[in-house]
Write an enzyme that holds these catalytic residues in place. Structure first.
Site, short mmCIF file in Angstrom:
data_model
loop_
_atom_site.label_atom_id
_atom_site.label_comp_id
_atom_site.label_asym_id
_atom_site.label_seq_id
_atom_site.Cartn_x
_atom_site.Cartn_y
_atom_site.Cartn_z
N GLY A 1 2.06 5.51 4.68
CA GLY A 1 1.18 6.13 5.66
C GLY A 1 -0.18 5.49 5.80
N HIS B 1 -9.37 31.22 -12.81
CA HIS B 1 -9.55 29.81 -12.48
C HIS B 1 -10.96 29.56 -11.92
CE1 HIS B 1 -5.59 28.29 -13.29
NE2 HIS B 1 -4.98 29.07 -12.40
N ASP C 1 0.37 25.41 -13.75
CA ASP C 1 -0.85 25.06 -14.50
C ASP C 1 -0.50 24.39 -15.81
OD1 ASP C 1 -2.31 26.31 -12.48
OD2 ASP C 1 -2.21 28.26 -13.47
N GLY D 1 0.82 -1.21 0.00
CA GLY D 1 0.00 0.00 0.00
C GLY D 1 0.85 1.25 0.00
N HIS E 1 -5.75 36.36 -11.87
CA HIS E 1 -5.35 35.01 -12.26
C HIS E 1 -6.23 33.98 -11.55
CE1 HIS E 1 -2.26 31.94 -13.48
NE2 HIS E 1 -2.84 31.30 -12.46
N GLU E 2 -6.35 34.10 -10.22
CA GLU E 2 -7.15 33.13 -9.46
C GLU E 2 -8.63 33.29 -9.77
OE1 GLU E 2 -5.54 30.86 -8.15
OE2 GLU E 2 -3.58 31.83 -8.19
#
Length: 638
Positions: free
Chosen positions: A199, A422, A496, A196, A418-419
């Protein structure tokens, strides 16, 4: 006490005793009386104050004529002290050097170096008798024996892996009641391999098996076997199994077994490589001529693809149990386990927190609980509230806020638009995850981000989601171009572009989402190491096929840019509203963004923000399902 420690302590006591005896001998040989300078001795002799003297080598001692007090001194070479003493009528007694000490002291002083040498040789020879390569204890196993008194762990302390616990329950029953299986001719697996991601609780699960069965538990790391000396690793494997046989029935847990169990012949060093010798010995001990009844090997790794096939065959590690990252139900159970010692306020809803942490492993959840507790303590609270859990989640997912970072107004405005790009594209593409939070406060390595969280765990990825995701990736760059012009575009979209390129290549080369290239996989599952990093190997492609792949990837990216550009032109008022909101408040939640687009400003203290008036020609945003929402760039598993 450790056997090696007892041996060192024993010989240390002997050495200290011998040193003390040597010091005593030197003390006995030293003349008694007050030590005086040689010049004073000559003056006392010339004055007639000396009654008698005793000379032994370069040492002289004696008594004074009037007081009877004793004195001692040292004689230089070529002295005329005897003539002076004779002229003054002093009684002279001469003895050979060393005559002041008893015979046994002289004998010990002569035998002391020989005794030390014989002792060291005897100790080394005893260590060598236990096997080649075991001098100074190098060949001893480093496996640690854990018992019930050292913190017992049971299946109640392990959550989110119900299927794995069912498979391991059979091993627990065999250790408790082996006759139940042996009566029907059944044999328990010799080895169980836990596979797996990091963690997920592989080590904790192995300890829980030992705790449930209440048997001794030996634990060791794969790297503890390998040393620079040839044969030491194989010797440690033998010693580990010898210890296990004395404590059978028991469990041996080998963590990170890929450190010693890698495919033979794949590396340098040939067949005499130390790691390969250790692996050979492990294979023989697990399934050779000698049976190891009552000894169960549990190993853990996150790289089963590099293990040697002989290690995975039936009779050795003949059972593999996959322990994946938990789903939303499993995360809630893990939350309840880790939150037991944490005093929480009544407003904490672990189900909401579990929904907002997709892809988190058990270790990630434990770390998040700890971060929330530390935040509450820093804020001088007696209980951990829901706000601490939300802030801890943002810190783990997005990084710590860097409010001290100086940003110019131009950089801040560029980040805000910019954000906002998005966010607007995310709201209007056919398939996208809900927005959890948008911020222009620098966090980690990013100047700003729009964090998206899926409404539920995503098992597979659709073509529609991929196309929407590509458009969201280019929403920020297209927003910069539209607001500030092509000449003012920054490097802020580098991540991006990287994510969009990786996604587009996976669509074309792995997932068969290109009609031009068909349903053919052009990516290999094999991994190779390049400059210390694992790199996926590509299939040998012809120039024509490689060119078609590049054309298809470029087409997907250009279509995504066109989609993002069209959405920004159509919903320019929404984009402007979100950008101004980010400049005013710096951080907006998904619900606050939807309220802004509906003309409802966020409720903040000491703030007076009025969103720009919305044009009646701008269509309203499609409704979103509110709720705990998810990760900026989620890692997808297909």
């Amino acid at each position: 006490m450790n056997l090696n420690l007892r041996n060192w302590l024993f010989w240390g006591i002997i050495l200290l005793t011998l040193l003390a005896m040597a010091g005593y001998i030197q003390t006995e040989q030293r003349p008694s009386g007050r030590e005086i300078p040689y010049s004073q001795l000559v003056a006392d002799i010339d004055a007639g104050n000396v009654r008698e003297v005793r000379i032994s080598g370069d040492q002289i001692s004696g008594t004074y004529r009037a007081s009877g007090e004793s004195f001692s001194s040292y004689l230089p070479a070529n002295n005329d002290i005897v003539q002076k003493l004779t002229d003054k009528g002093v009684t002279i007694n001469v003895r050979p050097e060393g005559a002041n000490s008893p015979w046994y002291a002289q004998l010990l002083s002569n035998l002391l170096p020989i005794m030390l040498l014989v002792g060291v040789l005897y100790y080394v020879s005893r260590q060598m008798q236990s096997g080649a390569g075991k001098a100074m204890g190098f060949g001893k196993s480093k496996a640690k024996l854990l018992t019930e008194g050292q913190g017992r762990v049971t299946f109640e302390d392990v959550a989110g892996i119900d299927e794995a616990k069912e498979d391991l329950q059979e091993i627990v029953e065999f250790l408790r009641e082996p006759q139940k299986f042996q009566r029907l001719g059944g044999k328990i697996p010799h080895g169980v391999l836990l596979v797996g991601p990091p963690g997920t609780g592989k080590t904790l699960t192995a300890r829980a098996v030992a705790g449930e069965a209440n048997v001794p538990f030996f634990t060791i790391s794969g790297s503890d076997f390998v040393e620079m000396f040839v044969g030491v690793g194989a010797s440690r494997v033998r010693d580990m199994f010898d210890q296990a046989k004395k404590n059978a029935p028991c469990i041996i847990f080998i963590d990170e077994i890929d450190a010693v169990g890698r495919h033979r012949g794949a590396g340098l060093g040939g067949g005499n490589d130390e790691r390969e010798q250790t692996l050979n010995q492990l294979l023989v001990e697990m399934d050779g001529f000698e049976q190891n009844e009552g000894i169960i090997i549990i190993a853990a790794t996150n790289r089963p693809d590099v293990l040697d096939p002989a290690l995975l065959r039936p009779g050795r590690f003949d059972r593999q149990i996959h322990i994946p990252n938990p789903d939303v139900v499993g995360r809630e159970k893990i939350w309840r386990v880790h939150a037991r010692p944490v005093p929480m306020s009544p407003d904490v809803d672990l189900r909401i927190i579990a929904r907002g942490t997709p892809g988190f492993s058990g270790a990630d959840l434990m770390n998040l609980v700890n971060e929330a507790a530390l935040l509450a303590a820093r804020r001088n609270k007696r209980l951990v509230t829901m706000q601490e859990f939300e802030d801890a989640k943002d810190k783990v997912m997005m990084g710590a806020e860097r409010r001290s970072m100086a940003m110019t107004p131009e950089e801040k405005a560029n980040t805000a638009y910019h954000e906002a790009g998005h966010a607007v594209v995310s709201l209007h593409v056919p398939k996208a995850d809900p927005i959890h939070k948008a911020t222009i406060i620098p966090r980690g390595r990013a100047l700003g981000m729009v964090m998206q969280l899926p409404e539920s765990d995503r098992i597979s990825i659709s073509y529609e989601w991929c196309i929407s995701r590509l458009a969201v990736c280019f929403g920020g760059r297209e927003a910069e171009i539209r607001k500030f012009g092509p000449d003012k575009v920054t490097s802020g979209a580098s991540n991006d572009i990287q994510q969009a390129t990786q996604l587009a290549r996976a669509m074309v080369m792995e997932w068969g989402m290109s009609n031009e290239l068909g349903r053919v996989r052009y990516q290999s599952n094999e991994q190779e190491v390049f400059l210390g990093h694992s790199v996926t190997k590509s299939v040998n492609l012809s120039e024509e096929t490689a060119e078609k792949i590049d054309v298809e990837v470029r087409r997907l990216i250009e279509d995504a840019e066109t989609t993002a550009r069209t959405i920004l032109e159509t919903y320019e008022q929404d984009w402007e509203t979100i950008a101004q909101g980010l400049l005013e408040y710096e951080t907006l939640s998904g619900e606050e963004i939807r309220n802004l687009l509906d003309g409802k400003p966020p409720t903040r203290e000491n703030q007076d923000f009025a969103p720009p008036a919305r044009s009646s020609s701008v269509p309203t945003t499609r409704p979103r399902v509110p709720g705990p929402e998810i990760v900026t760039e989620p890692t997808q598993r297909v």
